[in-house]
Design an enzyme around this catalytic site. Structure first.
Site, PDB file in Angstrom:
ATOM      1  N   PHE A 192      46.343  38.567  41.506  1.00 46.88           N
ATOM      2  CA  PHE A 192      46.766  37.269  40.965  1.00 46.88           C
ATOM      3  C   PHE A 192      48.181  37.473  40.457  1.00 46.88           C
ATOM      4  O   PHE A 192      48.418  38.358  39.634  1.00 46.88           O
ATOM      5  CB  PHE A 192      45.882  36.821  39.790  1.00 46.88           C
ATOM      6  CG  PHE A 192      46.467  35.639  39.035  1.00 46.88           C
ATOM      7  CD1 PHE A 192      46.061  34.348  39.328  1.00 46.88           C
ATOM      8  CD2 PHE A 192      47.439  35.820  38.064  1.00 46.88           C
ATOM      9  CE1 PHE A 192      46.614  33.252  38.656  1.00 46.88           C
ATOM     10  CE2 PHE A 192      48.003  34.731  37.384  1.00 46.88           C
ATOM     11  CZ  PHE A 192      47.577  33.445  37.684  1.00 46.88           C
ATOM     12  N   GLU A 193      49.098  36.696  40.933  1.00 41.44           N
ATOM     13  CA  GLU A 193      50.439  36.705  40.355  1.00 41.44           C
ATOM     14  C   GLU A 193      51.133  35.423  40.756  1.00 41.44           C
ATOM     15  O   GLU A 193      50.885  34.876  41.833  1.00 41.44           O
ATOM     16  CB  GLU A 193      51.262  37.927  40.799  1.00 41.44           C
ATOM     17  CG  GLU A 193      51.460  38.056  42.289  1.00 41.44           C
ATOM     18  CD  GLU A 193      52.350  39.250  42.700  1.00 41.44           C
ATOM     19  OE1 GLU A 193      52.987  39.868  41.850  1.00 41.44           O
ATOM     20  OE2 GLU A 193      52.403  39.535  43.918  1.00 41.44           O
ATOM     21  N   ILE A 194      51.956  34.930  39.832  1.00 39.90           N
ATOM     22  CA  ILE A 194      52.794  33.779  40.141  1.00 39.90           C
ATOM     23  C   ILE A 194      54.212  34.242  39.839  1.00 39.90           C
ATOM     24  O   ILE A 194      54.479  34.683  38.709  1.00 39.90           O
ATOM     25  CB  ILE A 194      52.425  32.552  39.285  1.00 39.90           C
ATOM     26  CG1 ILE A 194      50.928  32.236  39.417  1.00 39.90           C
ATOM     27  CG2 ILE A 194      53.255  31.340  39.713  1.00 39.90           C
ATOM     28  CD1 ILE A 194      50.453  31.053  38.596  1.00 39.90           C
TER      29      ILE A 194
END
Ligand code: GDP
Ligand code: MG
Length: 401
Positions: free
Chosen positions: A296-298
């Site tokens: 998960f990464e933005i």
């Protein structure tokens, strides 16, 4: 005749208009918002989302009125990931993207089948935009041409034998290298400023009633995470010394300043966890192996495409650690952020509950997040878990609040 109050018919017309205006403005203030809780003031539309992590749900309708950022939901996947990807997408759509309608960017080193794309579409919102792209060798898939492939394969085999996770899996090494540097420059992402990485078999447990891309953009942030944990040191034995040396060089040349973000990753001076690297020969702290978990990464693509980040990638690539060891994109991303950005530019999305494999994040504080369904879904990683780096994160965060 000018400057005189209109008489008779004109006056009653004016009164009608005034009453209409009065009634419509009263209605605007009296009709309750459709969401249960709203942190948005009704009379002044906010320009910046500041109240996060969000307690409860925001008024989505106001948030949806803002234009979207240039963001794409990034998936690196294969045809055989179909079921696992569909399950991720189903959850992602219902918690966020069915309303926000960000486009999807699908990349792979092998072409996607039409049946695969059609099958994914069945769980997406109507009219969902899907961009697809192939990752060629020139675009960063596989060992670089100058590398001795036989030597690298011998090393990978040995890693497999000695129990390094995914050590013998060349495709995994390719994936880690691609996600470290080249992906940001892939032509499919050229028109985008932001990516949100989505993997197969993940699940979200809270509704998201604001746009995290907009939040990051408006607050001058570059990166967001929701799980921070330690790494298996046997995958990265020489990574930290290599990056530390690079860092010292940049500091000497005056190209960067030491940041307290870096302290988040130093092994000494906090808790007695019994893990992490010992101090180096020079007595300087080793690496506690903490990193933001990148499944998960933005993140901001312009930061990753920037010269500082890409030069670091080139340097590390030349050191061969993506294949002679099993360097992951996650520890590199975290250490790079600590080199080239301020601590406050990375955001902990505490209100985005999420599970990947068995590791899960759920808000630990009461009331955080919107309609979270975390109960009985398994153990969330508490900050006191021996493998969690949240306590360390919070220690540094406390210096900034
Ligand atoms: N196209 C393609 N995608 C890959 C390959 N290896 C891994 N991926 C994708 O890269 C992401 C990370 O891989 P995954 O196996 O989930 O790694 P893990 O989460 O670290 O166990 C997933 O989205 C995979 O589908 C590969 O060889 N080709
Ligand atoms: Mg995965």
């Amino acid at each position: 005749m000018s400057g005189r109050i209109p008489q008779d018919g004109s006056r009653s017309k004016l009164l009608t208009i005034l009453s209409f205006l009065l009634l419509t403005s009263l209605a605007f203030f009296l009709v309750p918002s459709r969401t249960s809780t709203s942190l948005w003031p009704k009379d002044s539309a906010p320009l910046v989302v500041r109240d996060i992590p969000v307690a409860g749900c925001l008024n989505d309708e106001i948030e949806l009125d803002y234009p979207r950022e240039k963001g794409c939901i990034l998936i690196l996947g294969r045809n055989e990931d179909e079921d696992e990807l569909k399950s991720s997408l189903l959850s992602f759509e219902s918690m966020f993207n069915a309303r926000y309608k960000y486009p999807y960017c699908l990349l792979s080193d092998t072409p996607f089948k039409a049946s695969f794309l059609a099958s994914l579409r069945t769980v997406l919102h109507e009219g969902a935009v899907i961009h697809t792209g192939l990752v060629t060798h020139e675009q960063g898939w596989g060992m670089p041409d100058w590398m001795d492939k036989e030597e690298a394969r011998r090393k990978m085999k040995a890693m497999g034998k000695s129990g390094v996770q995914y050590g013998e899996k060349e495709s995994y090494h390719n994936m880690c290298r691609f996600y470290t540097g080249p992906f940001a420059n892939h032509p499919l992402l050229a028109g985008f400023d932001w990516y949100w990485r989505l993997e197969p078999s993940v699940k979200f447990f809270c509704k998201l009633t604001y746009d995290p891309f907009r939040f990051l953009a408006q607050n001058n942030k570059l990166y967001g995470f929701n799980i921070a944990v330690i790494e298996n040191i046997n995958t990265i034995p020489t990574l930290f010394p290599t990056i530390s040396e690079y860092r010292n060089d940049l500091i000497k040349k005056g190209e960067i300043q030491p940041t307290d973000f870096w302290k988040m990753f130093e092994a000494d001076g906090w808790g007695n966890h019994g893990w992490g690297e010992p101090a180096g020969k020079d007595g300087k702290p080793g690496y506690n192996t903490c990193h933001f978990w990148t499944n998960f990464e933005i993140g901001n693509l312009n930061f990753l495409r920037g010269k500082q980040y890409q030069d670091l990638f080139e340097h590390l690539d030349r050191k061969k650690g993506f294949y002679h060891e099993r360097w992951g994109d996650a520890p590199i991303r975290s250490l790079a952020l600590a080199l080239f950005s301020n601590f406050t530019q990375t955001h902990f999305f505490e209100d985005i509950a999420y599970v990947h494999d068995t590791w899960m994040h759920c808000p630990l504080r009461d009331g955080i997040g919107c309609e979270c369904e975390c109960k009985d879904k398994g153990p969330a990683i508490g900050e006191d878990a021996w493998y969690s780096c949240l306590a360390r994160w919070k220690e540094i965060n406390a210096l900034h609040v």
